[in-house]
Design a protein around this motif. Structure first.
Motif, PDB file in Angstrom:
ATOM      1  N   GLY A  11      18.351  11.501   1.895  1.00 27.42           N
ATOM      2  CA  GLY A  11      17.190  12.050   2.596  1.00 27.42           C
ATOM      3  C   GLY A  11      17.322  13.556   2.697  1.00 27.42           C
ATOM      4  O   GLY A  11      18.305  14.141   2.207  1.00 27.42           O
ATOM      5  N   TYR A  12      16.355  14.200   3.335  1.00 28.42           N
ATOM      6  CA  TYR A  12      16.377  15.663   3.403  1.00 28.42           C
ATOM      7  C   TYR A  12      17.170  16.193   4.589  1.00 28.42           C
ATOM      8  O   TYR A  12      17.996  17.097   4.449  1.00 28.42           O
ATOM      9  N   ALA A  13      16.938  15.616   5.780  1.00 28.41           N
ATOM     10  CA  ALA A  13      17.468  16.210   7.015  1.00 28.41           C
ATOM     11  C   ALA A  13      18.986  16.342   6.976  1.00 28.41           C
ATOM     12  O   ALA A  13      19.534  17.385   7.336  1.00 28.41           O
ATOM     13  N   SER A  14      19.653  15.302   6.537  1.00 32.08           N
ATOM     14  CA  SER A  14      21.121  15.323   6.579  1.00 32.08           C
ATOM     15  C   SER A  14      21.737  15.789   5.258  1.00 32.08           C
ATOM     16  O   SER A  14      22.953  15.797   5.099  1.00 32.08           O
ATOM     17  N   LEU A  15      20.904  16.180   4.310  1.00 31.90           N
ATOM     18  CA  LEU A  15      21.403  16.595   2.988  1.00 31.90           C
ATOM     19  C   LEU A  15      22.238  17.872   3.087  1.00 31.90           C
ATOM     20  O   LEU A  15      21.836  18.832   3.738  1.00 31.90           O
ATOM     21  N   THR A  16      23.398  17.863   2.437  1.00 30.17           N
ATOM     22  CA  THR A  16      24.241  19.073   2.415  1.00 30.17           C
ATOM     23  C   THR A  16      24.437  19.536   0.969  1.00 30.17           C
ATOM     24  O   THR A  16      24.224  18.764   0.024  1.00 30.17           O
ATOM     25  N   MET A  17      24.838  20.777   0.823  1.00 29.95           N
ATOM     26  CA  MET A  17      25.157  21.300  -0.514  1.00 29.95           C
ATOM     27  C   MET A  17      26.272  20.447  -1.139  1.00 29.95           C
ATOM     28  O   MET A  17      26.297  20.237  -2.351  1.00 29.95           O
ATOM     29  N   ASP A  49      28.338  16.753  -5.153  1.00 33.29           N
ATOM     30  CA  ASP A  49      28.941  15.452  -5.471  1.00 33.29           C
ATOM     31  C   ASP A  49      28.180  14.715  -6.578  1.00 33.29           C
ATOM     32  O   ASP A  49      28.764  13.924  -7.316  1.00 33.29           O
ATOM     33  N   GLU A  50      26.873  14.948  -6.643  1.00 35.54           N
ATOM     34  CA  GLU A  50      26.052  14.276  -7.658  1.00 35.54           C
ATOM     35  C   GLU A  50      26.072  15.027  -8.996  1.00 35.54           C
ATOM     36  O   GLU A  50      25.541  14.541  -9.988  1.00 35.54           O
ATOM     37  N   SER A  51      26.623  16.226  -8.977  1.00 32.65           N
ATOM     38  CA  SER A  51      26.640  17.019 -10.215  1.00 32.65           C
ATOM     39  C   SER A  51      28.082  17.243 -10.658  1.00 32.65           C
ATOM     40  O   SER A  51      29.017  16.754 -10.035  1.00 32.65           O
ATOM     41  N   ASN A  52      28.266  18.000 -11.717  1.00 29.00           N
ATOM     42  CA  ASN A  52      29.622  18.357 -12.139  1.00 29.00           C
ATOM     43  C   ASN A  52      29.953  19.788 -11.708  1.00 29.00           C
ATOM     44  O   ASN A  52      30.772  20.461 -12.307  1.00 29.00           O
ATOM     45  N   LYS A  53      29.271  20.222 -10.636  1.00 25.37           N
ATOM     46  CA  LYS A  53      29.478  21.587 -10.147  1.00 25.37           C
ATOM     47  C   LYS A  53      30.174  21.575  -8.783  1.00 25.37           C
ATOM     48  O   LYS A  53      30.102  20.596  -8.040  1.00 25.37           O
ATOM     49  N   SER A  54      30.811  22.673  -8.466  1.00 25.56           N
ATOM     50  CA  SER A  54      31.400  22.820  -7.130  1.00 25.56           C
ATOM     51  C   SER A  54      30.336  23.366  -6.174  1.00 25.56           C
ATOM     52  O   SER A  54      29.318  23.909  -6.609  1.00 25.56           O
ATOM     53  N   THR A  55      30.579  23.233  -4.872  1.00 23.98           N
ATOM     54  CA  THR A  55      29.629  23.832  -3.921  1.00 23.98           C
ATOM     55  C   THR A  55      29.629  25.351  -4.088  1.00 23.98           C
ATOM     56  O   THR A  55      28.594  25.993  -3.896  1.00 23.98           O
ATOM     57  N   ALA A  56      30.785  25.912  -4.463  1.00 23.58           N
ATOM     58  CA  ALA A  56      30.848  27.366  -4.687  1.00 23.58           C
ATOM     59  C   ALA A  56      29.884  27.771  -5.803  1.00 23.58           C
ATOM     60  O   ALA A  56      29.166  28.771  -5.689  1.00 23.58           O
ATOM     61  N   ALA A  57      29.865  26.959  -6.869  1.00 29.23           N
ATOM     62  CA  ALA A  57      28.958  27.255  -7.980  1.00 29.23           C
ATOM     63  C   ALA A  57      27.500  27.131  -7.538  1.00 29.23           C
ATOM     64  O   ALA A  57      26.648  27.935  -7.928  1.00 29.23           O
ATOM     65  N   LEU A  58      27.217  26.107  -6.721  1.00 29.04           N
ATOM     66  CA  LEU A  58      25.844  25.960  -6.206  1.00 29.04           C
ATOM     67  C   LEU A  58      25.458  27.174  -5.357  1.00 29.04           C
ATOM     68  O   LEU A  58      24.367  27.726  -5.500  1.00 29.04           O
ATOM     69  N   HIS A  59      26.380  27.551  -4.483  1.00 26.51           N
ATOM     70  CA  HIS A  59      26.090  28.679  -3.590  1.00 26.51           C
ATOM     71  C   HIS A  59      25.943  29.990  -4.364  1.00 26.51           C
ATOM     72  O   HIS A  59      25.273  30.910  -3.895  1.00 26.51           O
ATOM     73  N   TYR A  60      26.592  30.069  -5.530  1.00 24.42           N
ATOM     74  CA  TYR A  60      26.444  31.266  -6.354  1.00 24.42           C
ATOM     75  C   TYR A  60      24.977  31.448  -6.753  1.00 24.42           C
ATOM     76  O   TYR A  60      24.454  32.565  -6.772  1.00 24.42           O
ATOM     77  N   TYR A  68      22.302  29.524  -5.292  1.00 23.72           N
ATOM     78  CA  TYR A  68      21.363  29.301  -4.181  1.00 23.72           C
ATOM     79  C   TYR A  68      22.060  29.566  -2.854  1.00 23.72           C
ATOM     80  O   TYR A  68      23.016  28.878  -2.500  1.00 23.72           O
ATOM     81  N   ASP A  69      21.549  30.538  -2.127  1.00 21.10           N
ATOM     82  CA  ASP A  69      22.163  30.900  -0.850  1.00 21.10           C
ATOM     83  C   ASP A  69      22.178  29.751   0.147  1.00 21.10           C
ATOM     84  O   ASP A  69      23.147  29.553   0.855  1.00 21.10           O
TER      85      ASP A  69
END
Lengths: 224, 224
Positions: A12-18, A23-34, A36-37
């Motif tokens: 869902g949206y409300a509890s969704l975290t980076m 976890d669903e991708s092959n990327k790290s959260t650091a890469a996501l944050h790079y 998307y702020d």
């Protein structure tokens, strides 16, 4: 974007975290944050991606005339094969919609979907008036607002109460047939011979069943 | 319950805490927790309270015949004086609706609102068929589902895109007039002489304006 889609369906949206998206991708959260702020920035990019897919998919509607195209357009948006996945996705979308009053950026993105549906319906109705299948005194813009509202209503009702029965779809078809179709126009709406049913085996009972199920199914890439 | 209403309007649902509700009341959070274990339990009691008020308020609809009562019922649910407060409340309700797939208790409570709207419309349409103002071949249950869907659609679109124009309301009235009203029935829908407008000064322009604004206004106690 596909990881975001899967994460939205699952959490869902409300509890969704980076982290959920990572976890669903092959990327790290650091890469996501790079890229998307914030979660909102990523979701905005996702809505943009969704908009491109949505407008590509529904840019044209099948049908021999404007009336068939109108019913086909609404059916296509509201019907989809994988009902469970679509329900999860529509639920997440409804959560995002509920955030619109707090976020001008969400409101703008969601407004684009609404404007697209409006424009498509308005243009189909205008075509119908021109080709004589739709009554000349029908207002294309008002009809478009009405249809966009109805699509939103189907998605919202499905999310909140589940099974909504086929009554809305049947009444919509009756509205088109009795209200929109020009007197004397050679147009058949509903039934097995109108081209709006996915079931083309010519078996009227089977086609009717498809119609009755129309309200039940949802579309993952449906109107946001 | 009034404190819950105010807290929902101010904070929305997702970020709402028991403390926010306590702050709006003269009670401590300890006192709130004494009665309600969780935020969900309190919100369920609130939805129950809302349901009682909603069904009291819309148990009857004004109008000289079933057609006027139908349009009056829809207008009453969708129109309210304080648009800003109503928008805040509808936003919170949309957030709660988006929780329905995760909570059987919310789903059940929200289903009661939907069932009430359905039952009222179905019963008005049945009355109309009986008194001859509505066509005998109209399906009351299907029409009720259609109207309930439309009401949900208006509330959702307003929340997500803001101003929705009056097109939906005008098309609904045209649908009623051209599709539902029995041929030859002495019924006038829309305009200044139909009793559906709150403006009864007989000034057609003013009454029309009221009609056009119909879509803009929201109802704080509207269909959940």
């Amino acid at each position: 974007m596909e990881a975001t889609y899967r994460a939205l369906c699952e959490h869902g949206y409300a509890s969704l975290t980076m982290q959920d998206i990572a976890d669903e991708s092959n990327k790290s959260t650091a890469a996501l944050h790079y890229h998307y702020d914030t979660k909102e920035a990523l979701l905005l990019a996702f809505l943009d991606h969704l908009y491109e897919a949505f407008t590509d998919k529904y840019a044209t509607a099948d049908g021999e005339n404007a009336v068939e195209r109108l019913v086909g357009f609404v059916d296509a948006i509201l019907c989809q094969a994988d009902a469970e996945e679509a329900e999860q996705f529509q639920t997440a979308l409804l959560e995002i919609r509920a955030q619109a009053p707090y976020s001008a950026a969400y409101r703008e993105q969601l407004g684009k979907f609404d404007a697209f549906v409006n424009d498509r319906v308005e243009s189909i109705v205008e075509d119908g008036i021109e080709d004589g299948t739709i009554r000349a005194d029908i207002d294309p813009a008002d009809t478009a607002a009405f249809v966009a509202t109805l699509i939103d209503g189907v998605n919202t009702r499905r999310t909140t109460i589940g099974d909504t029965g086929g009554g809305t779809r049947r009444t919509f078809v009756a509205y088109v047939r009795d209200h929109l179709v020009a007197p004397g126009a050679d147009v058949t709406v509903d039934g097995s011979d109108d081209g709006t049913s996915a079931d083309e085996n010519g078996d009227e009972a089977a086609a009717d069943e498809t119609v009755l199920e129309g309200d039940e199914r949802t579309d993952g890439s449906g109107d946001a």
